[in-house]
Design a protein around this motif. Structure first.
Motif, PDB file in Angstrom:
ATOM      1  N   GLY A 463       0.852  -1.193   0.000  1.00 51.71           N
ATOM      2  CA  GLY A 463       0.000   0.000   0.000  1.00 51.71           C
ATOM      3  C   GLY A 463       0.882   1.235   0.000  1.00 51.71           C
ATOM      4  N   THR A 464       1.162   1.771  -1.178  1.00 56.72           N
ATOM      5  CA  THR A 464       2.141   2.852  -1.281  1.00 56.72           C
ATOM      6  C   THR A 464       1.685   4.140  -0.611  1.00 56.72           C
ATOM      7  OG1 THR A 464       1.257   3.345  -3.486  1.00 56.72           O
ATOM      8  CG2 THR A 464       3.232   1.973  -3.361  1.00 56.72           C
ATOM      9  N   ASN A 465       0.371   4.352  -0.476  1.00 57.03           N
ATOM     10  CA  ASN A 465      -0.100   5.589   0.167  1.00 57.03           C
ATOM     11  C   ASN A 465       0.397   5.680   1.598  1.00 57.03           C
ATOM     12  OD1 ASN A 465      -1.463   5.636  -2.236  1.00 57.03           O
ATOM     13  ND2 ASN A 465      -3.504   5.658  -1.358  1.00 57.03           N
ATOM     14  N   ASP A 466       0.107   4.648   2.396  1.00 56.21           N
ATOM     15  CA  ASP A 466       0.525   4.681   3.796  1.00 56.21           C
ATOM     16  C   ASP A 466       2.014   4.377   3.958  1.00 56.21           C
ATOM     17  OD1 ASP A 466      -1.612   5.476   5.491  1.00 56.21           O
ATOM     18  OD2 ASP A 466      -2.639   3.593   5.087  1.00 56.21           O
ATOM     19  N   LEU A 467       2.562   3.495   3.123  1.00 58.62           N
ATOM     20  CA  LEU A 467       3.990   3.207   3.234  1.00 58.62           C
ATOM     21  C   LEU A 467       4.795   4.494   3.049  1.00 58.62           C
ATOM     22  CD1 LEU A 467       6.248   1.126   3.576  1.00 58.62           C
ATOM     23  CD2 LEU A 467       6.241   0.835   1.079  1.00 58.62           C
ATOM     24  N   THR A 468       4.432   5.304   2.066  1.00 60.90           N
ATOM     25  CA  THR A 468       5.146   6.562   1.838  1.00 60.90           C
ATOM     26  C   THR A 468       4.982   7.496   3.030  1.00 60.90           C
ATOM     27  OG1 THR A 468       4.751   6.350  -0.543  1.00 60.90           O
ATOM     28  CG2 THR A 468       5.398   8.520   0.276  1.00 60.90           C
ATOM     29  N   GLN A 469       3.765   7.563   3.566  1.00 63.61           N
ATOM     30  CA  GLN A 469       3.501   8.426   4.716  1.00 63.61           C
ATOM     31  C   GLN A 469       4.393   8.061   5.896  1.00 63.61           C
ATOM     32  OE1 GLN A 469      -0.471   9.822   6.929  1.00 63.61           O
ATOM     33  NE2 GLN A 469      -0.318   7.608   6.905  1.00 63.61           N
ATOM     34  N   TYR A 470       4.509   6.770   6.158  1.00 64.08           N
ATOM     35  CA  TYR A 470       5.261   6.339   7.330  1.00 64.08           C
ATOM     36  C   TYR A 470       6.770   6.367   7.100  1.00 64.08           C
ATOM     37  CZ  TYR A 470       0.691   4.805   8.984  1.00 64.08           C
ATOM     38  OH  TYR A 470      -0.629   4.770   9.366  1.00 64.08           O
ATOM     39  N   VAL A 471       7.213   6.063   5.894  1.00 60.22           N
ATOM     40  CA  VAL A 471       8.644   6.106   5.601  1.00 60.22           C
ATOM     41  C   VAL A 471       9.171   7.537   5.678  1.00 60.22           C
ATOM     42  CG1 VAL A 471      10.383   5.792   3.798  1.00 60.22           C
ATOM     43  CG2 VAL A 471       8.713   3.995   4.227  1.00 60.22           C
ATOM     44  N   LEU A 484       7.127  15.639   0.117  1.00 61.35           N
ATOM     45  CA  LEU A 484       7.695  14.487   0.819  1.00 61.35           C
ATOM     46  C   LEU A 484       6.836  13.243   0.613  1.00 61.35           C
ATOM     47  CD1 LEU A 484       8.792  15.928   4.301  1.00 61.35           C
ATOM     48  CD2 LEU A 484      10.283  15.043   2.501  1.00 61.35           C
ATOM     49  N   ASN A 485       5.526  13.467   0.588  1.00 62.50           N
ATOM     50  CA  ASN A 485       4.593  12.350   0.509  1.00 62.50           C
ATOM     51  C   ASN A 485       4.391  11.954  -0.950  1.00 62.50           C
ATOM     52  OD1 ASN A 485       2.598  10.477   1.208  1.00 62.50           O
ATOM     53  ND2 ASN A 485       1.965  11.779   2.911  1.00 62.50           N
ATOM     54  N   ASP A 486       5.453  11.558  -1.588  1.00 62.10           N
ATOM     55  CA  ASP A 486       5.474  11.260  -3.015  1.00 62.10           C
ATOM     56  C   ASP A 486       6.028   9.846  -3.193  1.00 62.10           C
ATOM     57  OD1 ASP A 486       6.085  11.064  -5.747  1.00 62.10           O
ATOM     58  OD2 ASP A 486       6.539  13.191  -5.914  1.00 62.10           O
ATOM     59  N   PRO A 487       5.279   8.932  -3.832  1.00 60.24           N
ATOM     60  CA  PRO A 487       5.772   7.555  -3.966  1.00 60.24           C
ATOM     61  C   PRO A 487       7.008   7.426  -4.846  1.00 60.24           C
ATOM     62  CG  PRO A 487       3.763   7.890  -5.247  1.00 60.24           C
ATOM     63  CD  PRO A 487       3.936   9.110  -4.400  1.00 60.24           C
ATOM     64  N   TRP A 488       7.398   8.516  -5.542  1.00 60.73           N
ATOM     65  CA  TRP A 488       8.648   8.501  -6.295  1.00 60.73           C
ATOM     66  C   TRP A 488       9.862   8.653  -5.374  1.00 60.73           C
ATOM     67  CZ3 TRP A 488       9.819   7.619 -11.372  1.00 60.73           C
ATOM     68  CH2 TRP A 488       8.783   7.601 -12.300  1.00 60.73           C
ATOM     69  N   GLN A 489       9.651   8.875  -4.090  1.00 67.55           N
ATOM     70  CA  GLN A 489      10.777   9.022  -3.172  1.00 67.55           C
ATOM     71  C   GLN A 489      11.677   7.784  -3.279  1.00 67.55           C
ATOM     72  OE1 GLN A 489      11.847  11.447  -1.402  1.00 67.55           O
ATOM     73  NE2 GLN A 489      10.127  12.874  -1.244  1.00 67.55           N
ATOM     74  N   PRO A 490      12.966   7.971  -3.552  1.00 66.35           N
ATOM     75  CA  PRO A 490      13.866   6.818  -3.693  1.00 66.35           C
ATOM     76  C   PRO A 490      13.873   5.894  -2.478  1.00 66.35           C
ATOM     77  CG  PRO A 490      14.902   8.785  -4.559  1.00 66.35           C
ATOM     78  CD  PRO A 490      13.628   9.239  -3.897  1.00 66.35           C
ATOM     79  N   VAL A 492      11.374   5.102  -0.596  1.00 67.49           N
ATOM     80  CA  VAL A 492      10.200   4.236  -0.712  1.00 67.49           C
ATOM     81  C   VAL A 492      10.435   3.172  -1.769  1.00 67.49           C
ATOM     82  CG1 VAL A 492       7.740   4.171  -1.272  1.00 67.49           C
ATOM     83  CG2 VAL A 492       8.659   6.078   0.054  1.00 67.49           C
ATOM     84  N   LEU A 493      10.972   3.576  -2.915  1.00 67.06           N
ATOM     85  CA  LEU A 493      11.228   2.619  -3.996  1.00 67.06           C
ATOM     86  C   LEU A 493      12.262   1.575  -3.573  1.00 67.06           C
ATOM     87  CD1 LEU A 493      11.266   5.048  -7.065  1.00 67.06           C
ATOM     88  CD2 LEU A 493       9.401   3.590  -6.259  1.00 67.06           C
ATOM     89  N   ARG A 494      13.238   1.983  -2.791  1.00 68.23           N
ATOM     90  CA  ARG A 494      14.244   1.018  -2.327  1.00 68.23           C
ATOM     91  C   ARG A 494      13.630   0.001  -1.362  1.00 68.23           C
ATOM     92  NH1 ARG A 494      20.185   3.885  -1.732  1.00 68.23           N
ATOM     93  NH2 ARG A 494      20.181   4.866  -3.797  1.00 68.23           N
ATOM     94  N   LEU A 495      12.699   0.452  -0.544  1.00 73.32           N
ATOM     95  CA  LEU A 495      12.017  -0.496   0.344  1.00 73.32           C
ATOM     96  C   LEU A 495      11.179  -1.486  -0.459  1.00 73.32           C
ATOM     97  CD1 LEU A 495      10.688   1.257   3.578  1.00 73.32           C
ATOM     98  CD2 LEU A 495      12.349  -0.587   3.374  1.00 73.32           C
TER      99      LEU A 495
END
Length: 589
Positions: A463-471, A484-490, A492-495
């Motif tokens: 769930g990228t919405n909450d994963l990004t929020q928490y990361v 900051l709350n962008d799923p393109w954040q590296p 998040v992608l690395r996780l």
């Protein structure tokens, strides 16, 4: 987006609905509202003097006057509610749902009661309406999350009611005599729903959260959208603009020839999306498991009539949120069977209750919390009533039996899993009922230790919405933190890459179990990010039905080798903007 030249202002916001829009900026006009409690001279908006619009507070208003003004508010709010209901009836999909919800908000008894209190204190009806509204705004702000997103809705309804009290037309969207780009400080659902996509080429807001109603409806309508564009007022009404809803870039007064060419190329891509009917596959023939996100049987049946290969996220909580009491197992089974039956023999992933935070359940006694996004939500409803999830699992199992052999072992996943014990317990409860258990990867604790979770589940869904929020430690409802709350954040992608690699290594390491990893968050709806996710090794993508053809058509243009190259570029970036720019540049080369 590549421009040969531009001569005006260039701004950057947060791109939320991909696509290019080239046209003149058209600003939403708002009615000027007085501050609550501020005395006015009794002059109506049309220049006449009327007791009804006088705002001067009196020390002790008589009961007859209070009742008269209260009734004026009730009548005005009822008129606004009826208009919203009528627009909801004429609309479809997400637009209809949001308009109907706002019609209910306009009739809210608590709001009317607060207005009455203001009248008794001597405020005029307009000031009492504003004061009551701001009381609820403060309340929603404290709660945070999706409740905070409703502040725009409430203030919009307040403005419409006050316009009705003044005998003025409703505020909102300007009349478009030619196609253009809608500019606003923020947009309420009543503004956005029902927009004519042939005239409104794009939407740009100075504020607005990444998952606001504006973004959701814009995506549903296929209109490129940018939010959080700081300094937007520097661009005046009537200025030619080129907006990139993918990168979040707004160019004022661009080179006309280059902008026209870029917009034409984007229209060509949109035409391809309109013509795409599936099945989903890459240009080299590599199949793609492209699924739909739905919330009920009607949505599932609509998705089945399109190119979706199945359902990757069935949000069951929508059947509970408006209920004063828990739906029975029989009621739930009937709903779930309708969803399962829409895709016989195909993958249908049902998520157990994702309640709490911005989606409280009235019948569970959920506590008021200082930070509800980190509170009792998802699988944590077990802490309040363990039987709630058990009864839901019973209903899903019964639905599978009703549909027959094609769905005799329905896939079920739990949200907000954070510990191995929770995963083990959920897996056992599912298998006892003949269900296929999975968990959502949205808490970082699961992503960093996913090898310990794999033995207890048969699939994972990110769930990228909450994963990004928490990361990123950034509230997903905060417009100020949208970058900051962008799923393109590296990070998040690395996780995500770590989760996929660990699952693949487990299968290759002799366990004999392949645990597929899908993505069901908003990230999948971005065609270029979808390419990156496939390049990272994700096995399925689940998106809103409206986004399916755009994602499917874009994926048909690239190979798996290209997707892997895009993923490498994104992982090597230091920022979300750099990751997006690198991938978009390579894709357009």
């Amino acid at each position: 987006m590549a421009l040969d030249a531009h001569t005006g202002t260039t701004l950057r916001g947060n791109g939320r609905v991909p696509g290019l829009a080239y046209g003149v900026a058209r600003w939403v006009q708002r009615a000027e509202l007085v501050s609550p409690g501020t005395p006015r001279d009794g002059a109506a908006a049309d220049g006449t003097t009327a007791t009804a619009t006088a705002a001067t507070a009196t020390a002790a208003p008589d009961a007859e006057q209070v009742e008269r003004e209260r009734q004026r508010f009730v009548d005005a709010a009822g008129t606004v509610s009826a208009r919203l209901d009528a627009r909801a009836t004429a609309a479809t999909g997400v637009s209809a749902e949001v308009l109907a919800a706002n019609a209910v908000l306009a009739r809210d008894r608590g709001w009317a009661k607060a207005v009455g209190k203001g009248l008794k204190k001597g405020l005029g009806v307009e000031e009492a309406t504003l004061a009551a509204t701001e009381t609820f705004v403060e309340m929603f702000t404290r709660v945070g999350g999706r409740q905070a997103e409703r502040i725009t809705d409430l203030r919009d309804i307040c403005a419409r009611v006050i316009a009705e009290l003044r005998g003025l037309p409703e505020t909102g969207i300007p009349a478009f005599d030619q196609p253009g780009v809608l500019f606003a400080d923020d947009l309420a659902p009543a503004d956005t729903a029902g927009l004519d996509a042939a005239m409104v080429l794009g939407i740009v807001c100075e504020f607005g959260g990444p998952t606001s109603h504006t973004v959701i409806i814009a995506r549903d309508l296929g209109i490129p959208c940018v939010v959080g564009a700081s300094g937007l007022t520097a661009i005046e009404d009537g200025t030619p603009v080129l907006v990139d809803g993918g990168s979040g870039t707004i160019h004022a007064e661009p080179d006309a020839q280059s902008a026209s060419a870029a917009a034409a190329a984007d229209r060509e891509l949109r035409d391809k999306a309109a013509a795409w009917t599936g099945p989903a596959a890459l240009a080299d023939g590599h199949p793609v498991d492209l699924l739909a996100n739905v919330k009920d049987g009607e949505g599932a049946e609509d998705a089945a009539r399109g190119p979706a290969g199945g359902i990757g996220l069935f949000r069951t909580e929508m059947a509970f949120l408006s209920r004063p009491s828990e739906p029975s197992v029989e009621e739930q089974a009937e709903l779930y069977a309708r969803v399962l039956g829409a895709f016989p023999g195909a993958k249908v992933v049902t998520r157990t209750l994702d309640a709490g935070s911005d989606k409280p359940l009235a019948f569970t006694g959920m506590p008021d919390e200082e930070n509800p996004a980190l509170g009792v939500r998802g699988i944590r409803v077990d802490l309040l009533d363990r039987g709630l999830v058990d009864r839901q699992l019973d209903a899903i199992a019964e639905a599978g039996r009703r549909v027959g052999a094609a769905q005799e072992s329905p896939w079920v996943m739990a949200p907000m899993i954070a510990t191995v014990d929770e995963a083990r317990d959920f897996g056992e409860r599912c298998r006892e009922r003949g269900l296929t258990p999975g968990i959502m990867v949205e808490v970082p604790a699961v992503a960093v230790a996913v090898d310990r979770f794999l033995p207890h589940v048969d699939f994972l869904s990110i769930g990228t919405n909450d994963l990004t929020q928490y990361v990123m430690a950034a509230d997903r409802m905060s417009s100020g933190l949208a970058a900051l709350n962008d799923p393109w954040q590296p990070a998040v992608l690395r996780l995500i890459h770590r989760v996929v690699e660990t699952a693949a290594a487990s299968a290759a390491g002799g366990t004999g179990r392949i645990v597929p990893v899908g993505v069901c968050g908003e990230a999948s709806a971005d065609p270029h990010l979808a390419m990156v996710l496939l390049g990272l090794g994700v096995s399925s993508l689940s998106v809103a039905p409206a986004a399916l053809p755009f994602v499917g058509a874009a994926l048909a243009e690239v190979t798996l080798e290209q997707c892997r190259a895009f993923a490498a570029l994104a992982l090597d970036a230091d920022t979300a903007g750099a990751a997006r720019a690198a991938v978009l540049g390579a894709a357009r080369a």
